[in-house]
Design a protein around this motif. Sequence first.
Motif, PDB file in Angstrom:
ATOM      1  N   LEU A 336      43.395  38.550  42.321  1.00 41.61           N
ATOM      2  CA  LEU A 336      42.300  39.383  42.812  1.00 41.61           C
ATOM      3  C   LEU A 336      42.100  40.599  41.913  1.00 41.61           C
ATOM      4  N   ARG A 337      43.190  41.262  41.533  1.00 42.47           N
ATOM      5  CA  ARG A 337      43.082  42.449  40.669  1.00 42.47           C
ATOM      6  C   ARG A 337      42.475  42.088  39.314  1.00 42.47           C
ATOM      7  N   GLU A 338      42.869  40.928  38.786  1.00 44.87           N
ATOM      8  CA  GLU A 338      42.373  40.532  37.466  1.00 44.87           C
ATOM      9  C   GLU A 338      40.923  40.071  37.499  1.00 44.87           C
ATOM     10  N   THR A 339      40.415  39.694  38.665  1.00 44.63           N
ATOM     11  CA  THR A 339      39.046  39.166  38.761  1.00 44.63           C
ATOM     12  C   THR A 339      38.018  40.272  38.959  1.00 44.63           C
ATOM     13  N   VAL A 340      38.364  41.304  39.737  1.00 44.96           N
ATOM     14  CA  VAL A 340      37.386  42.348  40.052  1.00 44.96           C
ATOM     15  C   VAL A 340      37.298  43.361  38.911  1.00 44.96           C
ATOM     16  N   ARG A 341      36.293  44.227  39.002  1.00 46.72           N
ATOM     17  CA  ARG A 341      36.133  45.306  38.022  1.00 46.72           C
ATOM     18  C   ARG A 341      37.165  46.402  38.274  1.00 46.72           C
ATOM     19  N   SER A 342      37.366  47.232  37.263  1.00 45.96           N
ATOM     20  CA  SER A 342      38.332  48.325  37.416  1.00 45.96           C
ATOM     21  C   SER A 342      37.865  49.344  38.445  1.00 45.96           C
ATOM     22  N   SER A 343      36.561  49.421  38.675  1.00 45.53           N
ATOM     23  CA  SER A 343      36.034  50.371  39.649  1.00 45.53           C
ATOM     24  C   SER A 343      36.112  49.848  41.085  1.00 45.53           C
ATOM     25  N   ASP A 344      36.398  48.567  41.262  1.00 44.61           N
ATOM     26  CA  ASP A 344      36.493  47.983  42.596  1.00 44.61           C
ATOM     27  C   ASP A 344      37.889  48.196  43.165  1.00 44.61           C
ATOM     28  N   THR A 345      37.983  48.184  44.476  1.00 38.87           N
ATOM     29  CA  THR A 345      39.259  48.376  45.169  1.00 38.87           C
ATOM     30  C   THR A 345      39.665  47.084  45.850  1.00 38.87           C
ATOM     31  N   VAL A 346      40.885  46.632  45.553  1.00 36.17           N
ATOM     32  CA  VAL A 346      41.473  45.478  46.235  1.00 36.17           C
ATOM     33  C   VAL A 346      42.585  45.991  47.142  1.00 36.17           C
ATOM     34  N   ALA A 347      42.584  45.590  48.402  1.00 32.05           N
ATOM     35  CA  ALA A 347      43.593  46.050  49.364  1.00 32.05           C
ATOM     36  C   ALA A 347      44.107  44.864  50.156  1.00 32.05           C
ATOM     37  N   ARG A 348      45.322  45.013  50.634  1.00 30.91           N
ATOM     38  CA  ARG A 348      45.905  44.010  51.538  1.00 30.91           C
ATOM     39  C   ARG A 348      46.025  44.638  52.922  1.00 30.91           C
TER      40      ARG A 348
END
Length: 722
Positions: A336-348
């Motif tokens: 998930l981290r590698e797919t989204v942009r650096s400005s996007d937030t991935v959370a669990r």
Amino acid sequence: MLRTIRSRLALSFTLLIAGLLVVMLALTGWLAYRMLSDLRPRIQNAFEETQTLNEKNVLLNSAGYLGERLFPPLFSLNISGINREIEQIRGWLPIQSFVVADSERRILTDGSKRNPRYGQIVAIPSELLPQQPILQSRPDGSELYFTIGNGGQIAGYAAVRISGVALQTSLTMLDQEVTKLWTSYARSLMLGVGLASLLVALVTSLLIWRLARLASEPISEMIAAAEGIALGNLDIALPVRSDDEVGHLALALNTMTQELKVSQRRMRHLANYDTLTGLPNRHLFQDRLRHATQAADRNGTRLGLLFLDLDGFKSVNDSLGHGLGDEVLKLAARRLRETVRSSDTVARLGGDEFTVIAEGVKDPEDVEALAIKLLAALELPYRVQEHDLTLSASIGITLYPEDARSPEDLLRNADDAMYQAKREGKNAYRLFGPELGTSIAQRLSLEQMLREAITQHEFELHYQPQLDAANGDLIAVETLLRWRNPQELIQPSDFIPLLEDMGLITRLTEWIFGESCNRLTKWRADGLTGLRLAVNLSARQLAQPNLLTTLEEILQATQLPPDALEIEISEQTLLHAEQNKKTLDLDRLHRLGVRLAIDDFGSGDSSLAHLHRFAVDTLKIDQSLISEIATDRNSANLTAAAIALSRQLGTQTVAKGVERMEQWHTMRAQGCDLVQGYLISTPLQADSFLSWAHDHVATGHEPERFGQSREPANASSSNDQK
């Protein structure tokens, strides 16, 4: 006796100077003593306030994180999971006792194996609210109370007693250092008195003034530093001017400040990040979502919120263990981290649920493109511990500000859209829309009606006969659940899956068995001797720990032989029972004498090994094969193969969903044992079934007498939900 004036003046001046020197030294010593006596409690008080305030802030900030961390095992009543969490918490908090209670404030566990206080009522402060922990001071430490929940949902409470030994040890060390400082200063003062007696009053005064200044300046700096720490300023660094006790004390205060900063950073990280994946947790996600909506308002842009749930992850945990499941979650988080942009937030958020905040969205198509990329990334094989696993994901998407204005509504909308994607087949994404909100509202209304239906006893059982395919004899009857709703007619396909999802179906298990077995006893006594009863059970019902005990008690109460009862389960349920040995002890069921039937055979991934491994008694061929058997050669070949296989294994076959006479003739020609469907009879109420059975016995059993007149108006409805 001195006779000269010089001598007397010399003596007088000598005595005067000596007296002044003694008075000055005495006054200076007294002032220094008073100053150090006042400084000692001030340093101790400032240090104690600093330690107490920081400890209080750390504990209060940690309570919300601990409550969310303890929520999953408490919500699923996983006592061993709670104990493991408590053991981990003990590694970084000085805990004397840790008690977890349920929503009724009854103690579930204290973290020990013996758990001697289980079931006792724990005194939780009545003013305790979600996200508002309470810390109470005690002579020997402090007590922390907080709720264990998820958002506004409270699953229980925790009462933690924190030891005050660390604080007392620090105060003792500080007192020892101050005592050493005073002893050293006293020696210097006595030495100064000896030297000052040999020097002139001016030199002595300058020396005393210098000593006082040297002694008071570092201590004043320490007091100012301690007061700053008490106010929360941890960026203080005292100068270490010497290698003596004062220097050591300044160095100790600097070390303490650095340790407090490290501890504060560690606790802040634990409170905001998931320990398994390193992603932001629910607390930090909500904060970032709030900031993202505010930034979207300022910049006049949109943002997309994606809610992801891994499909089939529970089966990985159940079959391969939680350790391997954790590795899968780490891999999924990395993708998930590698797919989204650096400005996007991935959370669990917890379990296998993830969220993505996509800021600066121009069009909904941008978010859909991101969802497609995420699905593709999560669909790749997972190589974990020599296992090649294939998982997919379901994604729900909502947009700000079109779909909702508040972060809470956005999260709920994305969650609803995700569940809609799951219901439509999984491995897909779904955009939230007004029609989805309407369907969810209808589902919630139906859920409330179902709960009331159980309370009001609105459910009833209908019965559908199973006849001997060769001669038409009545052999068995299948129990089917129906809802006698006073407002409207609700089809089984609408409410039975919902009962399964809500877990309410388990509340009906004992009633279904008891009611149907009592009916069978009466029918056998009324002339239908040898009649067999088939009851459908789902995976949730099979997982009930007291199922076999309930069956034994009902069979004993009704005096029915065990082989008069046949339990029908689907192929998927059987596969789940094989993967998860705790679901149902099928061997015990077989030893009890109850028959086992596989329902809807041929509709899914059929495994011939299951028929032998689990000692299956009956094979029910799915209606999808029966419907075209007279006109489609492939369907006829498949049913013929299934019947031949069952004969080799000594298994009885039932043709399910027979609606036309040619279907019955074909199944009889292939050697099928029993037939069931609307051609014979619709599901009937108990009294109607008894009348039908007596009429059937009285008029004869020839299959030809049913004819085309018995064919249902809506043939598609013959495949009833159980």
